[in-house]
Scaffold this motif. Structure first.
Motif, short mmCIF file in Angstrom:
data_model
loop_
_atom_site.label_atom_id
_atom_site.label_comp_id
_atom_site.label_asym_id
_atom_site.label_seq_id
_atom_site.Cartn_x
_atom_site.Cartn_y
_atom_site.Cartn_z
N ASP A 191 -10.47 11.08 0.34
CA ASP A 191 -11.92 11.01 0.15
C ASP A 191 -12.37 12.16 -0.74
O ASP A 191 -12.60 13.28 -0.27
N SER A 227 -9.63 14.00 6.60
CA SER A 227 -10.00 13.55 5.26
C SER A 227 -9.73 14.67 4.26
O SER A 227 -9.67 15.85 4.62
N LYS A 276 -7.48 10.24 5.42
CA LYS A 276 -8.16 9.40 4.44
C LYS A 276 -8.35 10.19 3.14
O LYS A 276 -8.83 11.32 3.16
#
Length: 293
Positions: free
Chosen positions: A165, A183, A163
């Motif tokens: 982020d 992430s 992800k």
């Protein structure tokens, strides 16, 4: 494509800084597919000492020192570049070398290009190979798979399984935490891919630069709202260095502007240095990538 890139860094100090030494890598490289039309670095206050050089990796590097008291430091790089489409994606659809053959050539051959590339197989300050990277890479690097196909698969997996982020990590976040939490940001994903490639005995380097971003439909373009970007390259003995952008799941083309490359982020830090005094400080960074006629 032609772009005007502006990268501004400003420090505001609570107390005067009496002396500072700095090193900047903010001006784009000249490459076969990238022509630098103009490039300038403005520094305020005017440095007491300043000189330009190419570092070990051929990156444009500016050293400067300010030897008078100051409570503000502004470093603004403005460049105009013309970038052509890079045809490195062509090899993905053609017969190429199995990745094991590339690994073996890096181990055994002693041509100038191979020797130069071999340094990018080794661990570096921010990318150290461990079992988690080796295991993650194995899914993409099946026996006999062509190098381009395997690296493309790795890029796609990072894009799908991690992800983006910006709140999760800083540049100091260990790669182990990025793996555990799945992430990170573009710097983390480039480091992750580099670690996976090195775990298989392949040469991979970190590339810093910028990417042209799209303005959301119906919205006005915001000046200074872009950011620096990072991707990675893998060495292919026949095709040279091939670029991959795992953050965007694409082969970098004429929307990517290359500034510098090295073993990892530590080799290409846009601005770093040492300041004596100053107390607490506030940092503001603004990046703008504008397509021009």
């Amino acid at each position: 494509m032609k772009y005007r890139v502006t990268h501004t860094t400003e420090f505001q100090y609570d107390a005067p800084v009496g002396l500072c030494y700095n090193e900047a890598r903010l001006l784009p490289r000249d490459l076969p597919y990238q022509k630098v039309l103009s490039a300038a670095l403005k520094i305020d206050p005017v440095p007491s000492d300043r000189y330009e050089r190419l570092d070990y990796f051929g990156n444009k590097t500016t050293f400067f020192s300010i030897q008078q008291p100051h409570d503000r430091l502004l470093v603004a790089a403005t460049s105009e570049v013309e970038v052509e489409t890079v045809e490195s994606s062509l090899f993905l659809n053609a017969d190429s070398l199995p990745w094991e053959s590339v690994r073996d050539r890096l181990r055994k051959e002693r041509t100038d290009n191979i020797v130069e590339a071999s340094q990018f197989v080794l661990d570096s300050a921010m990318v150290a190979v461990d079992n988690s990277l080796t295991e993650y890479a194995k899914t993409s690097f099946r026996p006999g798979r062509f190098l381009g196909e395997a690296v493309n698969d790795l890029m796609q997996r990072i894009f799908r399984e991690f992800k983006y982020d910006p709140e999760f990590s800083t540049i100091a976040t260990p790669l182990k935490e990025v793996m555990e939490h799945r992430s990170g940001v573009c710097q983390d994903f480039a480091h992750l891919a580099i670690g996976c490639l090195r775990s298989q005995g392949l040469a991979a380097r970190y590339v810093s630069g910028y990417i042209e971003t799209d303005t959301p439909p119906g919205k006005e373009r915001l000046v200074g709202a872009d950011a620096s970007h990072a991707w990675f390259s893998v060495y292919h003995p026949e095709a040279g260095w091939l670029n991959f952008d795992p953050t965007n799941n694409q082969i970098p083309g004429n929307r990517h502007v290359t500034v510098a490359w090295g073993r990892d982020f530590a080799d290409v830090t846009p601005l770093k240095g040492l300041a004596f005094g100053g107390g607490e400080h506030e940092l503001k960074v603004s990046v703008d990538v504008l397509r021009i006629p």
